[in-house]
Design a protein around this motif. Sequence first.
Motif, PDB file in Angstrom:
ATOM      1  N   TYR A  10     -37.474  36.469 -23.440  1.00  0.00           N
ATOM      2  CA  TYR A  10     -36.874  37.661 -24.031  1.00  0.00           C
ATOM      3  C   TYR A  10     -38.006  38.589 -24.455  1.00  0.00           C
ATOM      4  O   TYR A  10     -38.684  38.322 -25.453  1.00  0.00           O
ATOM      5  CB  TYR A  10     -35.993  37.316 -25.234  1.00  0.00           C
ATOM      6  N   ASN A  11     -38.249  39.630 -23.677  1.00  0.00           N
ATOM      7  CA  ASN A  11     -39.299  40.605 -23.981  1.00  0.00           C
ATOM      8  C   ASN A  11     -40.654  39.942 -24.255  1.00  0.00           C
ATOM      9  O   ASN A  11     -41.417  40.414 -25.088  1.00  0.00           O
ATOM     10  CB  ASN A  11     -38.918  41.469 -25.193  1.00  0.00           C
ATOM     11  N   THR A  12     -40.938  38.826 -23.592  1.00  0.00           N
ATOM     12  CA  THR A  12     -42.174  38.089 -23.877  1.00  0.00           C
ATOM     13  C   THR A  12     -42.990  37.902 -22.607  1.00  0.00           C
ATOM     14  O   THR A  12     -42.858  36.908 -21.931  1.00  0.00           O
ATOM     15  CB  THR A  12     -41.864  36.703 -24.469  1.00  0.00           C
ATOM     16  N   GLY A  13     -43.842  38.853 -22.319  1.00  0.00           N
ATOM     17  CA  GLY A  13     -44.628  38.768 -21.104  1.00  0.00           C
ATOM     18  C   GLY A  13     -46.082  38.430 -21.303  1.00  0.00           C
ATOM     19  O   GLY A  13     -46.815  38.279 -20.334  1.00  0.00           O
ATOM     20  N   ASP A  14     -46.520  38.274 -22.565  1.00  0.00           N
ATOM     21  CA  ASP A  14     -47.936  38.094 -22.832  1.00  0.00           C
ATOM     22  C   ASP A  14     -48.551  36.907 -22.101  1.00  0.00           C
ATOM     23  O   ASP A  14     -49.659  36.994 -21.595  1.00  0.00           O
ATOM     24  CB  ASP A  14     -48.199  37.953 -24.331  1.00  0.00           C
ATOM     25  N   PHE A  15     -47.853  35.781 -22.052  1.00  0.00           N
ATOM     26  CA  PHE A  15     -48.412  34.577 -21.458  1.00  0.00           C
ATOM     27  C   PHE A  15     -47.574  34.040 -20.303  1.00  0.00           C
ATOM     28  O   PHE A  15     -47.842  32.956 -19.802  1.00  0.00           O
ATOM     29  CB  PHE A  15     -48.551  33.482 -22.526  1.00  0.00           C
ATOM     30  N   LEU A  16     -46.551  34.767 -19.906  1.00  0.00           N
ATOM     31  CA  LEU A  16     -45.620  34.276 -18.890  1.00  0.00           C
ATOM     32  C   LEU A  16     -46.319  33.963 -17.572  1.00  0.00           C
ATOM     33  O   LEU A  16     -46.035  32.942 -16.950  1.00  0.00           O
ATOM     34  CB  LEU A  16     -44.477  35.271 -18.680  1.00  0.00           C
ATOM     35  N   ILE A  17     -47.218  34.801 -17.137  1.00  0.00           N
ATOM     36  CA  ILE A  17     -47.923  34.550 -15.873  1.00  0.00           C
ATOM     37  C   ILE A  17     -48.736  33.265 -15.955  1.00  0.00           C
ATOM     38  O   ILE A  17     -48.733  32.458 -15.021  1.00  0.00           O
ATOM     39  CB  ILE A  17     -48.801  35.760 -15.485  1.00  0.00           C
ATOM     40  N   GLU A  18     -49.401  33.040 -17.089  1.00  0.00           N
ATOM     41  CA  GLU A  18     -50.154  31.791 -17.262  1.00  0.00           C
ATOM     42  C   GLU A  18     -49.224  30.581 -17.227  1.00  0.00           C
ATOM     43  O   GLU A  18     -49.565  29.541 -16.668  1.00  0.00           O
ATOM     44  CB  GLU A  18     -50.964  31.796 -18.570  1.00  0.00           C
ATOM     45  N   ALA A  19     -48.036  30.709 -17.835  1.00  0.00           N
ATOM     46  CA  ALA A  19     -47.073  29.606 -17.820  1.00  0.00           C
ATOM     47  C   ALA A  19     -46.648  29.293 -16.386  1.00  0.00           C
ATOM     48  O   ALA A  19     -46.651  28.127 -15.968  1.00  0.00           O
ATOM     49  CB  ALA A  19     -45.855  29.951 -18.681  1.00  0.00           C
ATOM     50  N   ILE A  20     -46.304  30.323 -15.623  1.00  0.00           N
ATOM     51  CA  ILE A  20     -45.892  30.121 -14.229  1.00  0.00           C
ATOM     52  C   ILE A  20     -47.031  29.526 -13.417  1.00  0.00           C
ATOM     53  O   ILE A  20     -46.838  28.561 -12.670  1.00  0.00           O
ATOM     54  CB  ILE A  20     -45.407  31.450 -13.614  1.00  0.00           C
ATOM     55  N   ASP A  21     -48.227  30.093 -13.557  1.00  0.00           N
ATOM     56  CA  ASP A  21     -49.383  29.582 -12.808  1.00  0.00           C
ATOM     57  C   ASP A  21     -49.683  28.128 -13.142  1.00  0.00           C
ATOM     58  O   ASP A  21     -50.091  27.356 -12.276  1.00  0.00           O
ATOM     59  CB  ASP A  21     -50.622  30.442 -13.060  1.00  0.00           C
ATOM     60  N   SER A  22     -49.450  27.734 -14.404  1.00  0.00           N
ATOM     61  CA  SER A  22     -49.723  26.343 -14.777  1.00  0.00           C
ATOM     62  C   SER A  22     -48.786  25.375 -14.066  1.00  0.00           C
ATOM     63  O   SER A  22     -49.134  24.216 -13.837  1.00  0.00           O
ATOM     64  CB  SER A  22     -49.642  26.157 -16.297  1.00  0.00           C
ATOM     65  N   VAL A  23     -47.601  25.841 -13.687  1.00  0.00           N
ATOM     66  CA  VAL A  23     -46.664  25.020 -12.917  1.00  0.00           C
ATOM     67  C   VAL A  23     -47.017  25.070 -11.434  1.00  0.00           C
ATOM     68  O   VAL A  23     -47.159  24.040 -10.777  1.00  0.00           O
ATOM     69  CB  VAL A  23     -45.205  25.481 -13.133  1.00  0.00           C
TER      70      VAL A  23
END
Length: 165
Positions: A10-23
Amino acid sequence: MQLSVIIPVYNTGDFLIEAIDSVVNQQSTIDTFEILIIDDHSSDKEFCKLLSTLENSYTRVRVIYNTGNKGAAAARNLGVKNAKGNWIAFLDSDDIWLPGSLQARWDVVNRYPDAEWISGDYVMFSEGTDPHTEKGFYRSRCHKPRFQHLRKAFELDKPLRIVKH
């Protein structure tokens, strides 16, 4: 078997790319997994653009949009409803999986195929630290009652079967 990784946002993009990349960057014997990003009706237009970009940039990512802002639990439930996998993993948008963590979980799944739920320890880091190189606080070391099963499993160094009566 397939795995569905559910990430509520919910409106939280600060670390989302890192989370996806970690998977996506996990070295694992599991090759059939999807990542479901469940948008809980975000209002930030830039964040909504990011979600569209992510869905087009990652072949394993699907974005599902909630019809209203209903909270993280409802977003997770919507993810479960739309998941194709027969195993579900939850990841928050500001968390990452360390290298090898998916394989460790998958080894437990293969060793205990009748398990209904699998949990593991996690490490908390303070802002500004690098989880790949610095030591954090392991929750299994916590002595709060809600972590008693996790702490016991790590003390025994083996999976713990919990039977509810």
